[in-house]
Design an enzyme around this catalytic site. Structure first.
Site, PDB file in Angstrom:
ATOM      1  N   ARG A  12     -83.599  83.267  -2.964  1.00 38.54           N
ATOM      2  CA  ARG A  12     -85.094  82.286  -2.945  1.00 38.54           C
ATOM      3  C   ARG A  12     -85.318  83.045  -1.619  1.00 38.54           C
ATOM      4  NH1 ARG A  12     -80.977  77.692  -2.580  1.00 38.54           N
ATOM      5  NH2 ARG A  12     -82.076  76.405  -3.914  1.00 38.54           N
ATOM      6  N   HIS A 131     -83.871  70.896   6.982  1.00 39.85           N
ATOM      7  CA  HIS A 131     -83.668  72.274   6.344  1.00 39.85           C
ATOM      8  C   HIS A 131     -83.522  71.175   4.651  1.00 39.85           C
ATOM      9  CE1 HIS A 131     -83.575  74.996   8.684  1.00 39.85           C
ATOM     10  NE2 HIS A 131     -84.031  75.511   8.084  1.00 39.85           N
ATOM     11  N   LYS A 135     -79.317  74.573   1.744  1.00 42.76           N
ATOM     12  CA  LYS A 135     -78.972  75.128   3.269  1.00 42.76           C
ATOM     13  C   LYS A 135     -76.962  74.477   3.691  1.00 42.76           C
ATOM     14  CE  LYS A 135     -79.755  76.851   7.891  1.00 42.76           C
ATOM     15  NZ  LYS A 135     -79.963  78.724   6.755  1.00 42.76           N
ATOM     16  N   GLY A 141     -79.589  79.086  11.763  1.00 43.79           N
ATOM     17  CA  GLY A 141     -80.037  80.670  12.572  1.00 43.79           C
ATOM     18  C   GLY A 141     -81.239  80.221  12.943  1.00 43.79           C
TER      19      GLY A 141
END
Length: 242
Positions: A12, A131, A135, A141
């Site tokens: 992505r 998210h 994921k 992160g």
């Protein structure tokens, strides 16, 4: 004009970066994915942008070093051994590594560091991130980046002062700890909020990502900024002059 090579081009982020490069003054040197040779891409590029996987990091760094070019690393899920590889490679080439290439998140981390440095440890810090369902790593992160900013503001070690995955009878919250919570679902590109919770008052600093293009634009800006820099390890705040 720079020749930008993308590692992880089918993902992505890789696709979003390619679209940003195509719309810019720069040239797309090409892209590679799992099983491809990063060295072949490096010799055609002025800078590499890596959004692949931690397992590919060593080969990607080696390719950049052999070609004598810079590399911007946005891969998340890195462990201590990966950061040691980056530190070693940064003796030879310019490297920028970050958990988030968004310019907005970069500024948010700056604000979090400032707030943490001015509020005492009687203010609890909790970081909540959301998210998309695909994921694979948690905390994100970006959440870790924000946690590190808070820890830096308080001059403490994040690893020794973080609370994750609370479940069951956990006991009371440790004074000065930085908490993390991860939500997964839908197609959320990335939402992050840092809560500062004090006595009878709360402060929340947030960033909401509406499209991956914001990360792609930041990655390309970081890549172009890296070109021509001396060997060393760089950060997104330096790109913004913070």
């Amino acid at each position: 004009m720079a020749r930008i090579g993308i590692i992880g081009s089918a993902g992505r982020m890789g696709q979003a970066i390619a679209r940003v490069v195509d719309a810019s003054e720069h040239d797309l040197a090409g892209g590679i994915d799992q099983g491809d040779d990063p060295a072949a891409l490096a010799v055609k590029s002025d800078v590499l942008v890596d959004f692949s996987a931690p397992s590919a990091l060593a080969a990607n760094l080696s390719a950049a070093r052999s070609a004598g070019i810079a590399i911007a690393i946005g891969t998340t899920g890195l462990e201590a051994e990966h950061h040691a590889l980056i530190d070693e490679a940064a003796n030879a080439i310019p490297i920028l590594q970050t958990g988030n290439t968004s310019l907005g998140v970069t500024l948010l981390a700056h604000l979090v560091r400032e707030a943490a440095s001015r509020l005492g440890d009687d203010w609890d810090i909790e970081i909540v991130e959301t998210h998309h369902r695909m994921k694979v790593d948690a905390p994100s992160g970006t959440a870790l980046l924000l946690g590190q900013a808070a820890a830096d503001g308080r001059a403490i070690d994040l690893a020794q002062n973080s609370e994750r995955g609370r479940d069951g009878i956990t006991g009371k919250r440790a004074t000065g700890a930085i908490g993390f919570a991860a939500l997964r679902g839908g197609t959320v590109a990335g939402d992050h909020t840092v809560h500062f919770l004090g006595q009878n008052e709360r402060l929340a600093l947030s960033h909401l990502a509406e499209d991956r293009t914001i990360f792609a634009r930041g990655a390309v800006k970081a890549a172009e900024w890296l070109i021509g820099r001396p060997a060393g390890r760089y950060t997104m705040p330096q790109v913004l002059g913070l």
